[in-house]
Design a protein around this motif. Structure first.
Motif, PDB file in Angstrom:
ATOM      1  N   PRO A 178       0.799  -1.226   0.000  1.00 12.42           N
ATOM      2  CA  PRO A 178       0.000   0.000   0.000  1.00 12.42           C
ATOM      3  C   PRO A 178       0.833   1.278   0.000  1.00 12.42           C
ATOM      4  O   PRO A 178       0.368   2.321  -0.437  1.00 12.42           O
ATOM      5  CB  PRO A 178      -0.820  -0.108   1.280  1.00 12.42           C
ATOM      6  CG  PRO A 178      -0.061  -1.044   2.155  1.00 12.42           C
ATOM      7  CD  PRO A 178       0.689  -1.970   1.245  1.00 12.42           C
ATOM      8  N   LYS A 179       2.060   1.197   0.519  1.00  7.94           N
ATOM      9  CA  LYS A 179       2.954   2.363   0.470  1.00  7.94           C
ATOM     10  C   LYS A 179       4.391   1.868   0.573  1.00  7.94           C
ATOM     11  O   LYS A 179       4.660   0.727   0.932  1.00  7.94           O
ATOM     12  CB  LYS A 179       2.650   3.386   1.553  1.00  7.94           C
ATOM     13  CG  LYS A 179       3.086   2.978   2.933  1.00  7.94           C
ATOM     14  CD  LYS A 179       2.847   4.103   3.925  1.00  7.94           C
ATOM     15  CE  LYS A 179       3.125   3.615   5.326  1.00  7.94           C
ATOM     16  NZ  LYS A 179       2.769   4.574   6.334  1.00  7.94           N
ATOM     17  N   TYR A 180       5.291   2.767   0.256  1.00  7.99           N
ATOM     18  CA  TYR A 180       6.716   2.459   0.232  1.00  7.99           C
ATOM     19  C   TYR A 180       7.465   3.500   1.055  1.00  7.99           C
ATOM     20  O   TYR A 180       6.949   4.587   1.315  1.00  7.99           O
ATOM     21  CB  TYR A 180       7.242   2.501  -1.216  1.00  7.99           C
ATOM     22  CG  TYR A 180       6.448   1.622  -2.150  1.00  7.99           C
ATOM     23  CD1 TYR A 180       6.738   0.268  -2.255  1.00  7.99           C
ATOM     24  CD2 TYR A 180       5.400   2.132  -2.908  1.00  7.99           C
ATOM     25  CE1 TYR A 180       6.004  -0.559  -3.101  1.00  7.99           C
ATOM     26  CE2 TYR A 180       4.668   1.315  -3.753  1.00  7.99           C
ATOM     27  CZ  TYR A 180       4.974  -0.025  -3.840  1.00  7.99           C
ATOM     28  OH  TYR A 180       4.253  -0.845  -4.665  1.00  7.99           O
ATOM     29  N   TRP A 181       8.687   3.162   1.422  1.00  8.13           N
ATOM     30  CA  TRP A 181       9.591   4.118   2.065  1.00  8.13           C
ATOM     31  C   TRP A 181      10.729   4.371   1.093  1.00  8.13           C
ATOM     32  O   TRP A 181      11.381   3.436   0.627  1.00  8.13           O
ATOM     33  CB  TRP A 181      10.114   3.551   3.388  1.00  8.13           C
ATOM     34  CG  TRP A 181       9.032   3.484   4.409  1.00  8.13           C
ATOM     35  CD1 TRP A 181       8.186   2.446   4.645  1.00  8.13           C
ATOM     36  CD2 TRP A 181       8.650   4.525   5.297  1.00  8.13           C
ATOM     37  NE1 TRP A 181       7.299   2.775   5.640  1.00  8.13           N
ATOM     38  CE2 TRP A 181       7.562   4.041   6.062  1.00  8.13           C
ATOM     39  CE3 TRP A 181       9.120   5.816   5.531  1.00  8.13           C
ATOM     40  CZ2 TRP A 181       6.940   4.810   7.035  1.00  8.13           C
ATOM     41  CZ3 TRP A 181       8.499   6.574   6.513  1.00  8.13           C
ATOM     42  CH2 TRP A 181       7.429   6.075   7.251  1.00  8.13           C
ATOM     43  N   LEU A 182      10.969   5.635   0.766  1.00 12.91           N
ATOM     44  CA  LEU A 182      12.002   6.048  -0.182  1.00 12.91           C
ATOM     45  C   LEU A 182      13.150   6.695   0.575  1.00 12.91           C
ATOM     46  O   LEU A 182      12.934   7.634   1.349  1.00 12.91           O
ATOM     47  CB  LEU A 182      11.423   7.050  -1.189  1.00 12.91           C
ATOM     48  CG  LEU A 182      12.425   7.726  -2.124  1.00 12.91           C
ATOM     49  CD1 LEU A 182      12.941   6.733  -3.154  1.00 12.91           C
ATOM     50  CD2 LEU A 182      11.780   8.940  -2.809  1.00 12.91           C
ATOM     51  N   ALA A 183      14.361   6.190   0.345  1.00  7.86           N
ATOM     52  CA  ALA A 183      15.571   6.781   0.933  1.00  7.86           C
ATOM     53  C   ALA A 183      16.375   7.437  -0.178  1.00  7.86           C
ATOM     54  O   ALA A 183      16.657   6.818  -1.202  1.00  7.86           O
ATOM     55  CB  ALA A 183      16.408   5.713   1.624  1.00  7.86           C
ATOM     56  N   THR A 184      16.728   8.708   0.037  1.00  8.76           N
ATOM     57  CA  THR A 184      17.565   9.464  -0.897  1.00  8.76           C
ATOM     58  C   THR A 184      18.714  10.084  -0.110  1.00  8.76           C
ATOM     59  O   THR A 184      18.747  10.008   1.117  1.00  8.76           O
ATOM     60  CB  THR A 184      16.749  10.584  -1.593  1.00  8.76           C
ATOM     61  OG1 THR A 184      16.249  11.491  -0.597  1.00  8.76           O
ATOM     62  CG2 THR A 184      15.594  10.014  -2.407  1.00  8.76           C
ATOM     63  N   GLY A 185      19.635  10.716  -0.816  1.00  2.00           N
ATOM     64  CA  GLY A 185      20.757  11.376  -0.161  1.00  2.00           C
ATOM     65  C   GLY A 185      20.695  12.884  -0.354  1.00  2.00           C
ATOM     66  O   GLY A 185      20.473  13.367  -1.463  1.00  2.00           O
ATOM     67  N   ARG A 186      20.886  13.609   0.724  1.00  2.00           N
ATOM     68  CA  ARG A 186      20.942  15.079   0.651  1.00  2.00           C
ATOM     69  C   ARG A 186      22.278  15.504   0.047  1.00  2.00           C
ATOM     70  O   ARG A 186      23.217  14.707  -0.032  1.00  2.00           O
ATOM     71  CB  ARG A 186      20.794  15.682   2.041  1.00  2.00           C
ATOM     72  CG  ARG A 186      19.496  15.341   2.723  1.00  2.00           C
ATOM     73  CD  ARG A 186      19.530  15.873   4.162  1.00  2.00           C
ATOM     74  NE  ARG A 186      18.550  15.220   4.992  1.00  2.00           N
ATOM     75  CZ  ARG A 186      17.446  15.793   5.450  1.00  2.00           C
ATOM     76  NH1 ARG A 186      17.174  17.041   5.152  1.00  2.00           N
ATOM     77  NH2 ARG A 186      16.612  15.121   6.218  1.00  2.00           N
ATOM     78  N   ALA A 187      22.375  16.754  -0.340  1.00  2.00           N
ATOM     79  CA  ALA A 187      23.605  17.266  -0.960  1.00  2.00           C
ATOM     80  C   ALA A 187      24.816  17.091  -0.055  1.00  2.00           C
ATOM     81  O   ALA A 187      25.928  16.863  -0.533  1.00  2.00           O
ATOM     82  CB  ALA A 187      23.431  18.741  -1.340  1.00  2.00           C
ATOM     83  N   ASP A 188      24.619  17.158   1.267  1.00  2.00           N
ATOM     84  CA  ASP A 188      25.750  17.017   2.194  1.00  2.00           C
ATOM     85  C   ASP A 188      26.002  15.560   2.592  1.00  2.00           C
ATOM     86  O   ASP A 188      26.815  15.280   3.452  1.00  2.00           O
ATOM     87  CB  ASP A 188      25.551  17.885   3.438  1.00  2.00           C
ATOM     88  CG  ASP A 188      24.347  17.471   4.277  1.00  2.00           C
ATOM     89  OD1 ASP A 188      23.690  16.449   3.965  1.00  2.00           O
ATOM     90  OD2 ASP A 188      24.059  18.178   5.261  1.00  2.00           O
ATOM     91  N   GLY A 189      25.259  14.616   1.963  1.00  2.00           N
ATOM     92  CA  GLY A 189      25.471  13.201   2.214  1.00  2.00           C
ATOM     93  C   GLY A 189      24.566  12.594   3.274  1.00  2.00           C
ATOM     94  O   GLY A 189      24.532  11.377   3.424  1.00  2.00           O
ATOM     95  N   ARG A 190      23.840  13.434   4.019  1.00  2.00           N
ATOM     96  CA  ARG A 190      22.945  12.881   5.038  1.00  2.00           C
ATOM     97  C   ARG A 190      21.768  12.169   4.367  1.00  2.00           C
ATOM     98  O   ARG A 190      21.263  12.621   3.345  1.00  2.00           O
ATOM     99  CB  ARG A 190      22.405  13.986   5.944  1.00  2.00           C
ATOM    100  CG  ARG A 190      23.450  14.591   6.859  1.00  2.00           C
ATOM    101  CD  ARG A 190      22.873  15.675   7.755  1.00  2.00           C
ATOM    102  NE  ARG A 190      22.313  16.755   6.941  1.00  2.00           N
ATOM    103  CZ  ARG A 190      21.118  17.313   7.142  1.00  2.00           C
ATOM    104  NH1 ARG A 190      20.348  16.916   8.134  1.00  2.00           N
ATOM    105  NH2 ARG A 190      20.677  18.279   6.358  1.00  2.00           N
ATOM    106  N   PRO A 191      21.317  11.060   4.950  1.00  2.00           N
ATOM    107  CA  PRO A 191      20.181  10.342   4.356  1.00  2.00           C
ATOM    108  C   PRO A 191      18.859  11.043   4.642  1.00  2.00           C
ATOM    109  O   PRO A 191      18.728  11.797   5.603  1.00  2.00           O
ATOM    110  CB  PRO A 191      20.234   8.981   5.047  1.00  2.00           C
ATOM    111  CG  PRO A 191      20.884   9.252   6.361  1.00  2.00           C
ATOM    112  CD  PRO A 191      21.869  10.374   6.120  1.00  2.00           C
TER     113      PRO A 191
END
Length: 174
Positions: free
Chosen positions: A38-51
């Motif tokens: 029904p839903k997902y969790w999306l992980a990306t990276g910020r410009a400074d490398g923090r998740p």
């Protein structure tokens, strides 16, 4: 696309994980479960490398997962920034009846009108969420101010499946 299916752990590293080939989860079963989440969790990276991790809605289109988000959101900015070089690296997870699934891939901003229309139609069919497409941009006219959205298609590189028993794990390489 048929991925390579293999154990996540080598036999010498597996204890107490199963190394019985009968416990490998077939990709079609995992993909079906992922598509039904029904839903997902999306992980990306910020410009400074923090998740950065946030819940998203998504739809399967063949061998890719398409997600929607506001282009000005942190996840949208992360994917647009990373995508300028050919695609934003990301991880998508979901809990399903067969266990937990993790997808690693590259998100590409969907800009072509035909593909935007296909993604919008899939969101309407799956969630009854209707987007309006105008001048190559995507809007939700049901909300005040008709906020703009962006679609991203995630091409899979690797996936991992962990069985509900906590003792089975499968890796797929695409």
């Amino acid at each position: 696309m048929t991925p390579t299916t293999e154990f996540l752990f080598r036999p010498e590293d597996a204890t107490p994980m199963s190394t019985d080939e009968a416990d490998l989860m077939p990709w079609p079963a995992a993909a079906e479960q992922f598509a039904a989440a029904p839903k997902y969790w999306l992980a990306t990276g910020r410009a400074d490398g923090r998740p950065h991790v946030m819940p998203v809605l998504g739809v399967w289109l063949g061998a890719t997962l398409a997600i929607s988000c506001r282009p000005g959101s942190v996840k949208g900015r992360n994917l647009l920034r990373d995508g300028a070089g050919g695609g934003g690296h990301c991880v998508v997870t979901a809990a399903t009846d067969l266990g937990d699934l993790v997808l690693e891939g590259t998100a590409r901003h969907v800009t072509g009108l035909a593909r935007q229309d296909a993604v919008a139609a899939a969101f309407a069919a799956t969630y009854d969420w209707r987007f309006a497409l105008r001048d190559g941009r995507i809007f939700d006219d049901s909300l005040p101010g008709s906020p703009e959205y962006a679609f991203f298609e995630i091409t899979l590189a690797k996936a991992f499946g962990y069985g509900p028993d906590g003792l089975t794990a499968t890796r797929w390489r695409f």
